[in-house]
Every structure is written in C-alpha cells, then in structure tokens.
Motif scaffolding. Structure first.
Motif, PDB file in Angstrom:
ATOM      1  N   LEU A   1       0.468  -1.126  -0.340  1.00  0.00           N
ATOM      2  CA  LEU A   1       0.358  -0.147  -0.015  1.00  0.00           C
ATOM      3  C   LEU A   1       1.043   1.544   0.287  1.00  0.00           C
TER       4      LEU A   1
ATOM      5  N   SER B   1      -5.693   4.412  -2.877  1.00  0.00           N
ATOM      6  CA  SER B   1      -6.191   3.466  -2.506  1.00  0.00           C
ATOM      7  C   SER B   1      -6.379   2.180  -2.705  1.00  0.00           C
TER       8      SER B   1
ATOM      9  N   ARG C   1      -4.410   0.200  -6.049  1.00  0.00           N
ATOM     10  CA  ARG C   1      -3.245  -0.347  -5.629  1.00  0.00           C
ATOM     11  C   ARG C   1      -3.622  -1.807  -4.910  1.00  0.00           C
TER      12      ARG C   1
ATOM     13  N   GLY D   1      -2.616  11.088   0.451  1.00  0.00           N
ATOM     14  CA  GLY D   1      -1.659  10.095   0.516  1.00  0.00           C
ATOM     15  C   GLY D   1      -2.130   9.270   1.748  1.00  0.00           C
TER      16      GLY D   1
ATOM     17  N   LEU E   1       0.788   7.052   0.758  1.00  0.00           N
ATOM     18  CA  LEU E   1       0.924   5.837  -0.430  1.00  0.00           C
ATOM     19  C   LEU E   1       1.334   6.633  -1.250  1.00  0.00           C
TER      20      LEU E   1
END
Length: 487
Positions: A59, A101, A104, A452, A468
C-alpha cells in the motif's frame, strides 16, 4: 597554586557536551531495509522484527519508519489471519487518495487471482484501470447498455445441472426472492413509498408464476405486469379474491400496484430497467467495471434504479459462480467488491440500505471482500428515516479495518465512537488536514499536505500511519481531473 580540578564529563544521548566533545543537536534515523531472515542473516544480531504487516498489497510506506506497509482486506483475512471478516471502511476528505488506495489494492488482488467488481462506477474512477488490465467495462445508462433487473444470469445453467427435486425447488425459491428484491426496490423508488404487504404478496406470486414457466428468455417487468393483469389462478390464489366472482374485487385491490408498475415501465426509468439485457455482467474476466457515469448526478432516481439493477445482476453472478463451484462445474473463485461514493447510493431511496446491509453481513460466506468508500460517517446520518440510519451506522461497525484519511476534528469524534483513537492518533490525522500552501508544486500541481496519508486502524491495535505515493501509470489511469488537465 592549588591543583586545578578537571571536571568529569558524562556522555549524553547526543554525545559529550562541551568543546571538542562532538555533541550534535540532531541524530538522523538510520536507513532501514526489509528482507527475509535468509537475506539479512549476515547482519545478525542487528536485524529486528518488522512492526508492520508484510502480507497483502504494497500500500505504501510507514510515515515514520519508512518500512513498507502491505494491506488489503482479503489477504489480511485469508492469509494473515489478522481480521475476522474481509472488509475495509475508507473515509477522507475529497481528493485525498481514497480511490487511489483502492486501485492499488485492486492491482495486487488481480495478481492473486481475485476478481474485482465495481458494480456502479459513478465518476468513473476505475474504468480505465480495468480496461488496462484486460477486464470488461460495461457502460450502462440512457442511450447506452441496459441490464434487465429480472435477469438472473447463469442460474438457469445451475438449475440444468441439479437433479434433486428439493434442491431444484430451493433454487427456484432463491431466484424468485432475488427478482422480488430488485422489483420491490424499483417499485418503491417509483412510488416514493414502500409497497403494502398485500401488494408484495401478489408481486411475489407473479414472479413465481413466471419463474416456474420460464424457458430460455428472461422475464421482463412488463411480463410481471401482464401476469398480474391477466390474473391466473396461481396469482389470485394468494389473495382473498380467488373465486371467479371476485375478479372485479381483485382488479380493484391490485390497481395501485399495476399503476406503479406501469409508471416504472413507461416513466423516466423505463428506458433503463425495461427490456432485455444488451450487455450482460459476466465474471469470466480479470476485472469487471460497470460505468454509470453517463447518468446525471442530479438524477438520483435513475442512479438508484441503475445501481439496484447492476447490484442484483452482479450479486446474482457471484452467487451462481459459488454454486457452480459447489457442484464441481467450475473452480472456486474469490471477488473484491468496491462500493465507491457510497453516500450517493445510500441517499437515493428506500431499499438501498437493506441491500448494502445484507452484503456487509454475508461477505465471508460469499467469498467476497468489500471496500466501502465515503467522505464522512455523517453521510450515514443524512438518510430520510431512523430505521435506515440505524442500519447504516452498523456498516462501519462491522468493517474489520478502518482507513482514515485527512478529516476534521468533528469527524474524528464520530470515528472514535466506532474505533477508539489515542490522542497521538487524533493529532496525526488532524495534521493532515492543515491548509495547503498558496504556492503550487512542480508543473503547477496542487500541493495537499495530507494527500495519500491514511491511518490503518484494526480494533484497539495502534493505528499504522501510511503514505501512498502512486506511480505515474497509476496517476494516468486514475485521473479524475482530466477535464482540467487538458492542453
């Protein structure tokens, strides 16, 4: 002269104080590297156990130790055994990386053989990524593809391989129940109020009548209306007016139901919900995205009707895939369901909360991991009635993991009623909501301090602060500001 006394200097954590002592006011953290015990055995005894999980999607990096943080709800449930159900609740202010996120996680899970399902991409956030992965993207809406809400997909194939009469009867009852749920939500949206119990009974009888006589073609909502109007004995028998001389009373008592179905079929929602499926939801792909961004944001009723239709079809496909695996006709499969912009789905009408509520309670038995994405827990309190609000409050409670991005202090107070937060954790999250600089970053990119950053919270465990940073390809495949970035 008396002999001079030389003071004894003791070392401090920053070195010896005084001239020539080598004292420094700041000691930088040493570089940290992560590897297996086989790889780092030459550094013993200076190796130390990791404080962050190494199972799941990569992550991001821990905000303080810079160690890699891995997380996705399916890996933490199935492989790491860290949580009791494969679900995550993600919330943060807009443009802080919620969808990034999830993308991902989606990338990593596809590599693990999991099929991501985005059954209602409202912006869209995931269509380009799914297409790049070789998945299937369906665009549903006015002038685009249509999905019949009564389409049960591969359930006829399941029925064809079942020999036991009792099991066939059970499967048909499940099909009727699935169709009834979809029809009830659509009828309630059209009427603006729930159907009466007698009307639900007649609607279920009509669907049962059609299911028992179904051939290859899937029934339509217009077929349901036709059966109710023709009033065969199998439908009238569930009412008090099943004798021939009671036919006029039957027609009178079902008038409101027939009027609602006519409004549903021929009204504003008809072009989307009435008719045979033009692009079926099929799961024989790496990923599936149903793009409904062609529907205007102001048309809440059509958004709700389309979501109900796509959810009914998608969940039916998942259930059928599991039944096929149980019969030995297909390999077992796992799915990752993404409910992004959930606040829009919840606010559009009656029945939406019930469908999500059922999903959150059964994700383990359905072999499906779930990601709920929203801006605020306050979205759950904006529902029209207390019954829906009470059910919605349970969504975040039942999620095994909370991922909290930048948000206000009032929002953290609400989060603390779901998961206990220490003062350090609150301060960490609040620091991400600090106002950005008046200047821009490279290439005029907006600088948001907390973008992030997320706090991964599991039960009473200390939260894991992670940052992230998307790759350039991820940025290109998830650019929701593309209309502002054109040259």
């Amino acid at each position: 002269m008396p002999r001079s006394v030389i003071p004894i200097r003791r070392p401090t954590r920053f070195g010896y104080a005084g001239p020539g002592g080598g004292r420094v006011s700041w000691v930088e953290s040493p570089a940290e590297y992560r590897g297996t015990t086989v790889q780092v055995c030459g550094l013993w005894p200076f190796g130390t156990g990791s404080s962050t999980p190494t199972i799941g999607a990569p992550l991001g990096r821990h905000r303080y130790t810079n160690a890699t943080v891995c997380f996705d709800p399916i890996s933490w449930y199935e492989r790491a055994k860290l949580i009791n159900n494969p679900s995550v609740w993600i919330q943060a202010e807009p443009a802080m990386g919620k969808s990034t996120s999830v993308r991902r996680m989606l990338l990593s899970l596809v590599g693990q053989g999991v099929t991501p399902l985005i059954l209602g991409d409202l912006k869209p956030d995931y269509a380009e990524l799914v297409a790049a992965l070789g998945g299937r993207v369906l665009r549903v809406g006015p002038g685009l593809h249509r999905i019949n809400p009564l389409d049960i997909g591969p359930w006829q194939q399941v029925l064809a391989h079942v020999q036991d009469p009792k099991e066939i009867e059970q499967l048909r009852a499940e099909i009727v129940d699935r169709r009834l749920n979809a029809a009830l939500v659509l009828a309630t949206l059209t009427r603006g109020a729930p159907l009466a119990s007698d009307e639900i009974t007649v609607l279920a009888a009509a669907l049962r009548f059609l299911t028992e006589r179904e051939s290859t073609a899937q029934p339509l909502l217009s077929d349901v209306l036709r059966v109710i109007e023709e009033a065969p004995m199998q439908v009238r028998w569930v009412t008090l007016w099943h004798d021939d001389h009671d036919l006029d009373r039957y027609r009178l008592e079902t008038e409101n139901l027939r009027r609602t179905l006519r409004a549903l079929i021929h009204g504003p929602l008809g072009s989307t919900v009435e008719g045979h499926t033009t692009a079926s939801i099929e799961l024989d792909t790496t990923a599936l995205c149903v793009d409904i961004s062609g529907i205007s944001e102001t048309n809440q009723a059509l958004t709700a009707a389309t979501l109900v239709t796509t959810w009914a079809a998608g969940f039916g496909q998942v259930e059928a895939a599991h039944r096929m695996a149980d019969l030995g006709l297909a390999p077992p499969r796992r799915f990752f369901l993404v409910l992004d912009e959930m606040w829009r789905a919840l606010r559009v009408g009656h029945g939406m909360v019930d469908r999500i509520d059922a999903l959150t309670r059964l994700n383990r038995s359905k072999g499906t991991g779930t990601a709920f994405i929203t801006h605020s827990l306050g979205d759950l309190q904006a529902l029209p009635n207390e019954e829906d609000r009470a059910k919605a409050r349970g969504f975040a409670d039942r999620c095994a993991v909370l991922m909290i991005g930048a948000c206000s202090e009032q929002e953290l107070d609400a989060v603390a009623r779901v998961r206990p937060l220490s003062q350090a954790e609150r301060s960490e999250v609040l620091s991400w909501s600090a106002p950005p600089s008046w200047t821009t970053g490279p290439e005029d990119e907006e600088v948001l301090i907390g973008r992030g950053n997320f706090l991964i919270k599991v039960g009473t465990r200390p939260g894991i602060p992670v940052h992230l940073e998307p790759t350039e390809i991820e940025k290109q495949l998830g650019n929701t500001d593309f209309r502002w970035k054109r040259t």
